[in-house]
Design a protein around this motif. Structure first.
Motif, PDB file in Angstrom:
ATOM      1  N   ALA A   1       0.436  -0.699   0.396  1.00 49.74           N
ATOM      2  CA  ALA A   1      -0.234   0.384  -0.295  1.00 49.74           C
ATOM      3  C   ALA A   1       0.688   1.531   0.381  1.00 49.74           C
ATOM      4  CB  ALA A   1      -0.934  -0.226   1.361  1.00 49.74           C
ATOM      5  N   CYS A   2       1.856   0.827   0.748  1.00 49.45           N
ATOM      6  CA  CYS A   2       3.017   2.122   0.564  1.00 49.45           C
ATOM      7  C   CYS A   2       3.502   2.269  -0.676  1.00 49.45           C
ATOM      8  CB  CYS A   2       4.352   2.595   1.587  1.00 49.45           C
ATOM      9  SG  CYS A   2       3.243   2.587   4.013  1.00 49.45           S
ATOM     10  N   GLY A   3       3.600   1.381  -1.317  1.00 46.57           N
ATOM     11  CA  GLY A   3       4.476   1.703  -2.849  1.00 46.57           C
ATOM     12  C   GLY A   3       3.437   2.238  -3.751  1.00 46.57           C
ATOM     13  N   ILE A   4       2.476   1.753  -3.086  1.00 42.42           N
ATOM     14  CA  ILE A   4       0.999   2.412  -4.006  1.00 42.42           C
ATOM     15  C   ILE A   4       1.051   3.846  -4.281  1.00 42.42           C
ATOM     16  CG2 ILE A   4      -1.044   2.239  -4.727  1.00 42.42           C
ATOM     17  CD1 ILE A   4      -1.190  -0.929  -4.057  1.00 42.42           C
ATOM     18  N   ARG A   5       1.007   4.410  -2.744  1.00 44.59           N
ATOM     19  CA  ARG A   5       0.825   5.793  -2.514  1.00 44.59           C
ATOM     20  C   ARG A   5       1.603   6.343  -3.079  1.00 44.59           C
ATOM     21  NH1 ARG A   5      -2.607   8.392   0.962  1.00 44.59           N
ATOM     22  NH2 ARG A   5      -2.580  10.709   0.701  1.00 44.59           N
ATOM     23  N   ALA A   6       2.786   5.868  -2.211  1.00 43.59           N
ATOM     24  CA  ALA A   6       4.274   6.622  -2.604  1.00 43.59           C
ATOM     25  C   ALA A   6       4.467   6.780  -4.080  1.00 43.59           C
ATOM     26  CB  ALA A   6       5.408   6.428  -1.716  1.00 43.59           C
ATOM     27  N   ALA A   7       4.389   5.971  -4.999  1.00 41.70           N
ATOM     28  CA  ALA A   7       4.450   5.887  -6.555  1.00 41.70           C
ATOM     29  C   ALA A   7       3.939   7.065  -7.479  1.00 41.70           C
ATOM     30  CB  ALA A   7       4.435   4.398  -6.908  1.00 41.70           C
ATOM     31  N   GLU A   8       2.818   6.941  -6.571  1.00 42.07           N
ATOM     32  CA  GLU A   8       1.643   8.205  -7.335  1.00 42.07           C
ATOM     33  C   GLU A   8       2.293   9.773  -6.681  1.00 42.07           C
ATOM     34  OE1 GLU A   8      -2.066   5.690  -7.093  1.00 42.07           O
ATOM     35  OE2 GLU A   8      -2.132   6.793  -5.158  1.00 42.07           O
ATOM     36  N   ARG A   9       2.618   9.491  -5.771  1.00 39.10           N
ATOM     37  CA  ARG A   9       2.908  11.496  -5.387  1.00 39.10           C
ATOM     38  C   ARG A   9       4.039  11.053  -5.926  1.00 39.10           C
ATOM     39  NH1 ARG A   9       5.558  14.763  -4.792  1.00 39.10           N
ATOM     40  NH2 ARG A   9       5.335  16.693  -3.129  1.00 39.10           N
ATOM     41  N   ALA A  10       5.170   9.973  -6.168  1.00 40.20           N
ATOM     42  CA  ALA A  10       6.410  10.698  -6.653  1.00 40.20           C
ATOM     43  C   ALA A  10       6.569  10.617  -7.932  1.00 40.20           C
ATOM     44  CB  ALA A  10       7.415   9.281  -6.037  1.00 40.20           C
ATOM     45  N   ARG A  11       5.117  10.023  -8.731  1.00 41.34           N
ATOM     46  CA  ARG A  11       5.654  10.001  -9.781  1.00 41.34           C
ATOM     47  C   ARG A  11       6.137   8.704 -10.979  1.00 41.34           C
ATOM     48  NH1 ARG A  11       4.386  16.232 -10.387  1.00 41.34           N
ATOM     49  NH2 ARG A  11       2.871  16.344  -9.173  1.00 41.34           N
ATOM     50  N   GLY A  12       7.228   7.808  -9.755  1.00 40.44           N
ATOM     51  CA  GLY A  12       7.706   7.619 -10.670  1.00 40.44           C
ATOM     52  C   GLY A  12       8.410   5.608  -8.955  1.00 40.44           C
ATOM     53  N   ARG A  13       9.066   5.488  -9.377  1.00 46.44           N
ATOM     54  CA  ARG A  13       9.656   4.147  -8.601  1.00 46.44           C
ATOM     55  C   ARG A  13       9.837   4.712  -7.617  1.00 46.44           C
ATOM     56  NH1 ARG A  13      15.315   1.883  -9.655  1.00 46.44           N
ATOM     57  NH2 ARG A  13      15.983   0.351  -8.264  1.00 46.44           N
ATOM     58  N   VAL A  14       9.646   3.764  -6.203  1.00 51.95           N
ATOM     59  CA  VAL A  14       9.504   4.213  -4.921  1.00 51.95           C
ATOM     60  C   VAL A  14      10.406   3.222  -4.506  1.00 51.95           C
ATOM     61  CG1 VAL A  14       8.151   6.163  -4.845  1.00 51.95           C
ATOM     62  CG2 VAL A  14       8.152   4.239  -4.024  1.00 51.95           C
ATOM     63  N   VAL A  15      11.267   3.180  -3.363  1.00 50.87           N
ATOM     64  CA  VAL A  15      11.506   2.135  -2.504  1.00 50.87           C
ATOM     65  C   VAL A  15      11.333   1.924  -0.933  1.00 50.87           C
ATOM     66  CG1 VAL A  15      12.872   0.906  -3.542  1.00 50.87           C
ATOM     67  CG2 VAL A  15      13.972   2.695  -2.458  1.00 50.87           C
ATOM     68  N   THR A  16      11.581   0.664  -0.937  1.00 48.25           N
ATOM     69  CA  THR A  16      10.893   1.151   1.026  1.00 48.25           C
ATOM     70  C   THR A  16      12.636   1.570   2.082  1.00 48.25           C
ATOM     71  OG1 THR A  16       8.750  -0.215   0.983  1.00 48.25           O
ATOM     72  CG2 THR A  16       9.988   0.074   3.499  1.00 48.25           C
ATOM     73  N   ALA A  17      12.579   3.012   2.884  1.00 48.91           N
ATOM     74  CA  ALA A  17      13.476   2.624   3.147  1.00 48.91           C
ATOM     75  C   ALA A  17      13.932   2.255   4.322  1.00 48.91           C
ATOM     76  CB  ALA A  17      13.755   4.574   2.877  1.00 48.91           C
ATOM     77  N   ALA A  18      12.331   3.078   6.112  1.00 49.04           N
ATOM     78  CA  ALA A  18      12.323   2.174   7.056  1.00 49.04           C
ATOM     79  C   ALA A  18      10.469   2.323   7.536  1.00 49.04           C
ATOM     80  CB  ALA A  18      13.264   3.291   7.817  1.00 49.04           C
ATOM     81  N   VAL A  19      10.644   1.312   8.368  1.00 47.46           N
ATOM     82  CA  VAL A  19       9.340   0.795   9.277  1.00 47.46           C
ATOM     83  C   VAL A  19       9.816   1.236  10.442  1.00 47.46           C
ATOM     84  CG1 VAL A  19       7.367  -0.641   8.861  1.00 47.46           C
ATOM     85  CG2 VAL A  19       8.744  -0.808   7.252  1.00 47.46           C
ATOM     86  N   ASN A  20       9.306   1.720  11.317  1.00 47.14           N
ATOM     87  CA  ASN A  20       8.751   2.044  12.579  1.00 47.14           C
ATOM     88  C   ASN A  20       8.416   0.803  13.633  1.00 47.14           C
ATOM     89  OD1 ASN A  20       6.464   2.600  12.577  1.00 47.14           O
ATOM     90  ND2 ASN A  20       6.557   3.995  14.245  1.00 47.14           N
ATOM     91  N   GLU A  21       8.739   0.971  14.390  1.00 42.77           N
ATOM     92  CA  GLU A  21       7.669   0.361  15.319  1.00 42.77           C
ATOM     93  C   GLU A  21       6.256   0.019  14.826  1.00 42.77           C
ATOM     94  OE1 GLU A  21       7.201  -0.686  20.200  1.00 42.77           O
ATOM     95  OE2 GLU A  21       9.097  -0.074  19.308  1.00 42.77           O
ATOM     96  N   MET A  22       6.705  -1.757  15.269  1.00 44.82           N
ATOM     97  CA  MET A  22       5.009  -2.232  14.801  1.00 44.82           C
ATOM     98  C   MET A  22       5.084  -2.783  16.020  1.00 44.82           C
ATOM     99  SD  MET A  22       4.611  -3.344  10.686  1.00 44.82           S
ATOM    100  CE  MET A  22       3.143  -3.715  11.000  1.00 44.82           C
ATOM    101  N   SER A  23       3.190  -3.285  17.115  1.00 38.40           N
ATOM    102  CA  SER A  23       3.046  -4.126  17.724  1.00 38.40           C
ATOM    103  C   SER A  23       1.466  -4.124  17.102  1.00 38.40           C
ATOM    104  CB  SER A  23       2.791  -3.373  19.129  1.00 38.40           C
ATOM    105  OG  SER A  23       1.996  -2.496  19.005  1.00 38.40           O
ATOM    106  N   PHE A  24       1.186  -5.387  17.331  1.00 39.66           N
ATOM    107  CA  PHE A  24      -0.329  -6.414  16.740  1.00 39.66           C
ATOM    108  C   PHE A  24      -0.865  -5.815  18.140  1.00 39.66           C
ATOM    109  CE2 PHE A  24       2.235  -7.750  13.909  1.00 39.66           C
ATOM    110  CZ  PHE A  24       2.011  -7.214  12.120  1.00 39.66           C
TER     111      PHE A  24
END
Length: 125
Positions: free
Chosen positions: A37-60
Protein backbone atom coordinates in the motif's frame (compact mmCIF):
# COMPACT_ATOMS: atom_id res chain seq x y z
CA UNK A 1 -14.61 2.74 18.36
CA UNK A 2 -12.21 4.87 16.36
CA UNK A 3 -12.31 5.28 12.61
CA UNK A 4 -9.55 4.59 10.08
CA UNK A 5 -7.29 7.55 9.32
CA UNK A 6 -5.98 8.25 5.83
CA UNK A 7 -6.96 7.08 2.38
CA UNK A 8 -8.07 3.51 1.72
CA UNK A 9 -5.20 2.32 -0.47
CA UNK A 10 -5.49 -1.48 -0.50
CA UNK A 11 -8.07 -4.16 0.32
CA UNK A 12 -7.32 -7.86 0.24
CA UNK A 13 -8.75 -11.10 1.54
CA UNK A 14 -6.91 -13.11 4.22
CA UNK A 15 -6.70 -16.68 2.91
CA UNK A 16 -5.78 -20.01 4.55
CA UNK A 17 -2.34 -20.00 2.92
CA UNK A 18 -1.52 -16.82 4.87
CA UNK A 19 -2.36 -18.34 8.27
CA UNK A 20 -0.78 -20.45 10.98
CA UNK A 21 -2.35 -23.68 12.31
CA UNK A 22 -4.63 -21.71 14.66
CA UNK A 23 -6.13 -19.71 11.80
CA UNK A 24 -4.36 -16.45 12.67
CA UNK A 25 -2.82 -14.58 9.74
CA UNK A 26 0.96 -14.18 9.89
CA UNK A 27 2.11 -10.72 10.97
CA UNK A 28 4.67 -10.72 8.16
CA UNK A 29 1.86 -11.07 5.63
CA UNK A 30 0.06 -8.08 7.16
CA UNK A 31 3.28 -6.06 7.06
CA UNK A 32 3.83 -7.01 3.41
CA UNK A 33 0.35 -5.71 2.54
CA UNK A 34 1.16 -2.45 4.36
CA UNK A 35 4.38 -2.18 2.35
CA UNK A 36 2.47 -2.75 -0.91
CA UNK A 37 0.00 0.00 0.00
CA UNK A 38 2.84 2.40 0.81
CA UNK A 39 4.49 1.58 -2.50
CA UNK A 40 1.27 2.39 -4.36
CA UNK A 41 0.65 5.68 -2.54
CA UNK A 42 4.31 6.80 -2.60
CA UNK A 43 4.76 5.99 -6.30
CA UNK A 44 1.68 8.07 -7.11
CA UNK A 45 3.14 11.01 -5.14
CA UNK A 46 6.66 10.55 -6.58
CA UNK A 47 5.31 9.91 -10.09
CA UNK A 48 7.87 7.15 -10.36
CA UNK A 49 9.85 4.41 -8.71
CA UNK A 50 10.07 4.24 -4.90
CA UNK A 51 11.59 1.91 -2.33
CA UNK A 52 10.97 1.30 1.35
CA UNK A 53 13.80 2.82 3.38
CA UNK A 54 12.50 2.28 6.92
CA UNK A 55 9.58 1.02 8.98
CA UNK A 56 9.08 2.06 12.57
CA UNK A 57 8.11 -0.27 15.39
CA UNK A 58 4.92 -2.25 14.92
CA UNK A 59 2.84 -4.07 17.50
CA UNK A 60 -0.29 -6.05 16.76
CA UNK A 61 -3.38 -5.16 18.79
CA UNK A 62 -5.62 -7.89 17.37
CA UNK A 63 -5.26 -10.93 15.12
CA UNK A 64 -6.46 -11.09 11.54
CA UNK A 65 -8.39 -14.29 10.85
CA UNK A 66 -8.96 -16.33 7.70
CA UNK A 67 -11.78 -14.72 5.72
CA UNK A 68 -11.25 -11.20 7.07
CA UNK A 69 -10.75 -8.39 4.57
CA UNK A 70 -7.56 -6.51 5.39
CA UNK A 71 -7.96 -2.79 4.69
CA UNK A 72 -4.83 -0.63 4.54
CA UNK A 73 -5.11 3.14 4.97
CA UNK A 74 -2.23 5.49 4.17
CA UNK A 75 -1.56 9.15 4.81
CA UNK A 76 1.53 11.05 3.62
CA UNK A 77 2.48 13.06 6.69
CA UNK A 78 5.91 14.42 5.70
CA UNK A 79 7.64 15.11 2.39
CA UNK A 80 11.37 15.77 2.17
CA UNK A 81 13.68 16.25 -0.81
CA UNK A 82 13.82 12.58 -1.88
CA UNK A 83 11.79 10.81 0.82
CA UNK A 84 8.35 10.84 2.34
CA UNK A 85 6.90 9.46 5.54
CA UNK A 86 3.55 7.71 5.49
CA UNK A 87 1.32 6.84 8.44
CA UNK A 88 -0.18 3.44 7.73
CA UNK A 89 -3.06 1.69 9.51
CA UNK A 90 -4.18 -1.89 8.98
CA UNK A 91 -7.82 -2.67 9.77
CA UNK A 92 -9.58 -6.03 9.60
CA UNK A 93 -13.16 -6.08 8.34
CA UNK A 94 -14.39 -9.22 10.02
CA UNK A 95 -15.70 -12.07 7.85
CA UNK A 96 -19.31 -11.51 6.76
CA UNK A 97 -19.61 -8.54 9.12
CA UNK A 98 -19.42 -4.76 8.92
CA UNK A 99 -17.24 -4.79 12.08
CA UNK A 100 -13.83 -3.13 11.57
CA UNK A 101 -10.97 -3.63 14.06
CA UNK A 102 -7.65 -1.79 13.97
CA UNK A 103 -4.92 -4.43 13.80
CA UNK A 104 -1.70 -2.38 13.69
CA UNK A 105 -0.13 0.85 12.51
CA UNK A 106 3.34 2.06 11.58
CA UNK A 107 5.31 4.83 9.91
CA UNK A 108 6.96 3.91 6.61
CA UNK A 109 9.70 5.99 4.99
CA UNK A 110 9.75 5.71 1.21
CA UNK A 111 12.47 7.09 -1.08
CA UNK A 112 12.03 8.13 -4.73
CA UNK A 113 14.59 6.66 -7.15
CA UNK A 114 15.73 7.62 -10.64
CA UNK A 115 16.30 5.17 -13.51
CA UNK A 116 19.79 4.38 -12.16
CA UNK A 117 18.43 3.49 -8.72
CA UNK A 118 19.76 6.63 -7.02
CA UNK A 119 17.63 8.86 -4.74
CA UNK A 120 15.72 11.35 -6.85
CA UNK A 121 14.09 14.65 -5.87
CA UNK A 122 10.33 14.44 -5.42
CA UNK A 123 8.20 16.54 -7.75
CA UNK A 124 6.22 19.43 -6.30
CA UNK A 125 2.80 18.59 -4.89
Amino acid sequence: MSEPAGELTLRTLAMPGDANAAGDIFGGWVMAQMDLACGIRAAERARGRVVTAAVNEMSFAMPVKIGDTLCIYTDIIKVGRTSMTLRVEAWAQRYLSPQMDKVTNALFVMVALDAAGKPSPLPGA
